[in-house]
Design an enzyme around this catalytic site. Sequence first.
Site, mmCIF file in Angstrom:
data_model
loop_
_atom_site.group_PDB
_atom_site.id
_atom_site.type_symbol
_atom_site.label_atom_id
_atom_site.label_comp_id
_atom_site.label_asym_id
_atom_site.label_seq_id
_atom_site.Cartn_x
_atom_site.Cartn_y
_atom_site.Cartn_z
ATOM 1 N N GLU A 188 58.815 2.180 71.963
ATOM 2 C CA GLU A 188 59.055 0.761 72.201
ATOM 3 C C GLU A 188 59.390 0.477 73.654
ATOM 4 O OE1 GLU A 188 63.011 2.571 70.880
ATOM 5 O OE2 GLU A 188 60.874 2.852 70.525
ATOM 6 N N ASN B 197 61.626 -0.707 62.080
ATOM 7 C CA ASN B 197 60.771 0.221 61.324
ATOM 8 C C ASN B 197 61.402 0.595 59.990
ATOM 9 O OD1 ASN B 197 58.569 0.413 63.046
ATOM 10 N ND2 ASN B 197 59.478 2.050 64.259
ATOM 11 N N ASP C 148 54.519 -1.946 64.257
ATOM 12 C CA ASP C 148 53.298 -1.980 65.064
ATOM 13 C C ASP C 148 52.936 -3.406 65.458
ATOM 14 O OD1 ASP C 148 53.185 0.721 64.804
ATOM 15 O OD2 ASP C 148 51.608 0.732 63.276
ATOM 16 N N HIS D 181 56.651 0.552 59.128
ATOM 17 C CA HIS D 181 55.983 0.842 60.396
ATOM 18 C C HIS D 181 54.869 -0.156 60.700
ATOM 19 C CE1 HIS D 181 57.993 4.647 61.294
ATOM 20 N NE2 HIS D 181 58.005 4.862 59.990
ATOM 21 N N ASP E 68 62.889 -2.145 77.061
ATOM 22 C CA ASP E 68 62.987 -1.450 75.775
ATOM 23 C C ASP E 68 63.392 -2.470 74.709
ATOM 24 O OD1 ASP E 68 63.283 1.531 74.594
ATOM 25 O OD2 ASP E 68 64.739 0.207 73.653
#
Length: 671
Positions: free
Chosen positions: A592, A557, A566, A562, A549
Site C-alpha cells: 500500500e 483486507n 485491490d 483482498h 502509505d
Amino acid sequence: MSRDDVQRWKDKYLENIEQQERLQRRWDARIDLLRRGLVRSSLAAEGSDKAVDQCMKELREILRRDDMDAGLSGLIPRLEKAVLDSEQRRQQRTQQNIDALGELAQQLLALDLPRELRKPLKQFARDIEERARQSREIPILLSELSRLQRQALAERKGGDAEDGRPSLLQRLFGGKESETAAEPSASVPSVVAASNTPIQPAAAAPSLPVAEHDEAPGGPPQPLPASRVAAIESAPAGWVGVAERGEPNQILLDEPREIWLDSLPLPAGLSFSETLEDAGAESPPAVPADVESAPEAPATPVDNLDGQAVDEAYELPPPIPEPGYSAVAPHIEASLLRLLDGLSLPSSHQPQAEALRERIDGSLNWYELVPVLDDLAVLVLSLADSGQRDFEEYLRQLNERLESFLGHLGDAHAGYTDVLDNARGFDQSLREQVSGLQASVQQATDLNSLKLAVDSRLNGLLASMDEHQREQAEHEQEVSGRLQALMERVNSMEQDAKAFHSHLEDQRQKALTDPLTGLPNRAALSERLEQEVARRHRDGGDLLLAVLDIDHFKRINDDFGHLAGDKVLKIIAGELRKRLRQADFIARFGGEEFVVLLPATSLEAGRQLLERLRAAIAACPFHFKGEPLSITCSAGITAFEGNEAGEVVFERADQALYRAKRAGRDRLEVA
C-alpha cells in the site's frame, strides 16, 4: 618551451586523464553488468542439482566482494566438475524416464486391445527413445500416455462387462488383488458414517489395485463398489490411490498419505455433510484451513450493490469468509484458464495446453491443483524458452542478412574493379590504335596506302569504342540489379529491426508497470530516480521525494477481503495520478506504499501538494453496503541536498513517514 606548447601539453594531459576516467567508468559499468548477469544466471540455474546450487551460492558470495580473482580461481574447477556430474546424473534420469515410459507402454501393449488402439500405442512406444531425450517432451509424453491409458481402461472396462474375462487390475497385478477385491465389504454410507477421520491404510498387500473409472466426468456420484472399498482398506501404508475426479488415477509413492472422506464418490442423495452429522463428529482437523474451515458460499461480485444511493465506483465488495475449495474452485479454474489463454504458445506445445485446459475445465479438485500448477509452470517456462529461441532465430537471420549484405558489397567492389580494368584496357587499346595510325602515316609512300591504313586504324578505334560501350552497359545493368536487391534487403532489415524494437519496448513497458494499479513499479522508480538525480547533478535545481502509505490497509483486507483492498489501491492510484503534474512521477513501491518524485519543486510547494493529495484521498466516498468508509493516508517528504544518493533521501522520507504513523496517522511529516 613556449607558453603555447605548455598549454598544449597541459590540455593533452587533462584530455587523457578525462578519457582514462571515462574508460574506467565504462569498465566499472561492464564489471557491474557482468556481476549482475552472473548472479541472475546463477539464480536461473538453481534447482536442478544440489552440488551446482552450492557452487552457484558461492559464486554469488564471491561476486559481492571486490576481490573476485582468488575466489573464482578456486571455484571454477569445482563448478566445472559439478556441472559435468550434474549432466551425467541428468542423462541417467533421462534414461530412467525412457525405461519407465517404455515399460508402461509395453504393459498396455500386452493387453488384448483392438487394432485402432494398439497402433497408436506401438507408435508411442517407438517414439519414446527419441522424444524423451528432450526434457520439454516429457509432459507431452505423459499426457499422451494418460490419454492412451484412459482409452485402454475404457476398452477393458467394456470388454470385462461383456464376457466376464479377468479385469485389467487382475492381469496387471496378479491374483492376490483379485482375491482381496472379491471379499465382501460394507457399503460406502456405512464406511463414511463410521468415522470422520481420514481412512488409514490397513493390512499390507503386495501392490495397490488401480481403481477404474466408474463414473463419467461431471456425472452424478455412484455407489462405491464393495471391491473398491476392500481394495482401499487393504492398501499398503506407503501407497494410496488418489480419489477419482474424472481423470486417470494417480498413485502417490514414497510417503504415507491419508484419504479424506470428501475425496471419495458417495451414493446419489447422500452428501458428505449429512454423513458427518450421522457420525456426530467434527471436520477432519488435518484438512487445510482454506479448504474446509468455512461453509461454501458464492463470492459476491465486487461491484454488486444493494440498491443504495451511493457512488458505484467507490463501493467495496462485502467480506468473503474463507471458503471451502468447492466455493473458490470456479474462480481458480477461471483464473488458470485466463492465464492459459494469455500464453502465446508455439504449435509444439498446443496439444499439451489443450490437455491441461481439459483438466482444468470443470473437473479440477484440491488434489489435482498442485500437479496442474506444475504443468502450467512447465508451459510458462517453455514459453520463456521459446522466446529465447525466437530471439536466437532472429539473430541468426540477421547474421545471414548481414552476410548477404557484405556479399553484395563485395560484388559491387568487384564490379568497380572490373570497370577500372575495362577503362585501362580501353585506354591501352586507344593508345595502340593511335600509335599504329601515326606509324602508318609516317611509313606511307603514297596517298592510297595512307588512306587504307587510316581507314583500318579508324575501324579498329570504332570497334574498341563499341566493345567498351557494350561492356559498360552490361556492367551498369548488373550493378543496378545488385543495388536494387541490396536496397530491398536493407529495407527488409529496417522493417524487422523496427518491429523487434517495438516488441522489446512493449515488453519493457510491461516489465516496468504494476499490473494492479497501472502505475510504474519499483523497477521503473529506480530507473526514473537515477535519471532525476543525474539531471539534478548536471543542471541543479530542486528535487523532492515523498512516500505515501494508506492507513490501516491491513484492516481493510482483513475486514472486507483482498478484492476490496485491490479496489482501494486502484482507486487511490487513479486519484493520485490525475492530481500530479506531467513532469511529476509516481510509482507503487509495494503493498500500500507509493513514492512520488517532484522535480523543480520547492519544499513548501511540495508540502502543499502532498496535503492536497491527502485531502483528495480522504474525500474519496468509499462505502461498503451503503455505509460510508473513511480511508486516509500518511506521508513523509524530503528534499535532495548536495550530491546525496537516492537511497539516502528515500530512507529519510521513509523515516518521516513512520514518524507520521507514530504521531497518529493521517498526517504529513517533512524531513
